[in-house]
Design a protein around this motif. Sequence first.
Motif, PDB file in Angstrom:
ATOM      1  N   LYS A 194       0.759  -1.288   0.112  1.00  0.00           N
ATOM      2  CA  LYS A 194       0.014   0.022  -0.048  1.00  0.00           C
ATOM      3  C   LYS A 194       0.761   1.245  -0.102  1.00  0.00           C
ATOM      4  N   GLN A 197       1.532   1.811  -3.439  1.00  0.00           N
ATOM      5  CA  GLN A 197       0.600   1.995  -4.579  1.00  0.00           C
ATOM      6  C   GLN A 197       0.619   3.437  -5.551  1.00  0.00           C
ATOM      7  N   SER A 203      -3.353  -0.131  -9.642  1.00  0.00           N
ATOM      8  CA  SER A 203      -4.727  -0.108  -9.480  1.00  0.00           C
ATOM      9  C   SER A 203      -5.109  -0.966  -8.292  1.00  0.00           C
ATOM     10  N   GLN A 204      -6.527  -0.930  -8.126  1.00  0.00           N
ATOM     11  CA  GLN A 204      -6.634  -1.985  -6.967  1.00  0.00           C
ATOM     12  C   GLN A 204      -6.608  -3.318  -7.390  1.00  0.00           C
ATOM     13  N   LYS A 205      -6.960  -3.532  -8.627  1.00  0.00           N
ATOM     14  CA  LYS A 205      -6.675  -5.058  -9.286  1.00  0.00           C
ATOM     15  C   LYS A 205      -5.456  -5.390  -9.167  1.00  0.00           C
ATOM     16  N   MET A 207      -3.173  -4.403  -7.277  1.00  0.00           N
ATOM     17  CA  MET A 207      -2.764  -4.446  -5.789  1.00  0.00           C
ATOM     18  C   MET A 207      -3.142  -6.132  -5.156  1.00  0.00           C
ATOM     19  N   ASP A 208      -4.490  -6.338  -5.595  1.00  0.00           N
ATOM     20  CA  ASP A 208      -5.150  -7.703  -5.474  1.00  0.00           C
ATOM     21  C   ASP A 208      -4.227  -8.779  -5.854  1.00  0.00           C
TER      22      ASP A 208
END
Length: 294
Positions: A194, A197, A203-205, A207-208
Amino acid sequence: MNLQGLITLDEQITEVKMTKEKYVFLEGPSDIIFWKSLLNGSDDSFNLIDISKVDNDERSNKRAVVSLVSKLNMEKHESFGIVDVDYDCFLSRNASRDSNKIENIYYYEGNSLESLLLHSSKFAKVIELICTNISEDNIEEFRNRVVNISRIKGKIRLINDKNIIGRQLACDKLKIKKCINKLQKAEQEILVVKSLQGSWGLSQKDMDIILEKMSCYDSIEADRYLCHGHDLFQALEALIASGVATTQKKEKYTENQLFKYFIPYFDGFSENKTVPDDLIGDILIDEIPNIYIA
């Protein structure tokens, strides 16, 4: 020679072919320092060549060593090269290699030279020499702490190597000290990713995907191959600087200084040994291991 005064790859090959002397081709100056000490007292005489001082079109010093030795193999020359394994040993479950063996190419038994040093028995000797609160009673606990800090960055390097998100993450932006705190491992990894980031443009994708892969890599038990050598030494430097490992007069040690402390313990290691054959299993391996990952 080129305009910078460097010998070219073709000139280096010609030089080797014109002599019966044995050559060892290495990736960089740290390798030269290590092998000068290691070969001290050896019955054989070797010319150590730093490939970083040879002009070539390869994308890395490792590729240059492999390329040069492969060409010399066609000339039936006895010279050999030593390179890092890096992350070449990690394969997806369904992947395979035709062969892990390249004639006259050897690898350090670990991710790199520095990984070999930190996982060797000499680690205890170096740490007990410079640190006042580390002894044989807690040396393995301390080594494990160095490794666990480095694992976080090692996982991200592996994600890079396998091009998991379709582009490279700038690992130089991940400072090893970010990996040092008392959080649980899973929380720590989320915090580290994080914190980067924005600078990594994730992107959140993304990160996941990264966090899922890092979780999958928990099953990797080969720390000597997952943890990058420079990360290990930076973690060691950071732990000493933070006071976790105390030193005489609260001295701090750079990664370079720490590396040089290991060298005398390998002085003359090859005495009465046939190089490189008798070093396989202690210092070298002659083919890349297969370590399967999710």
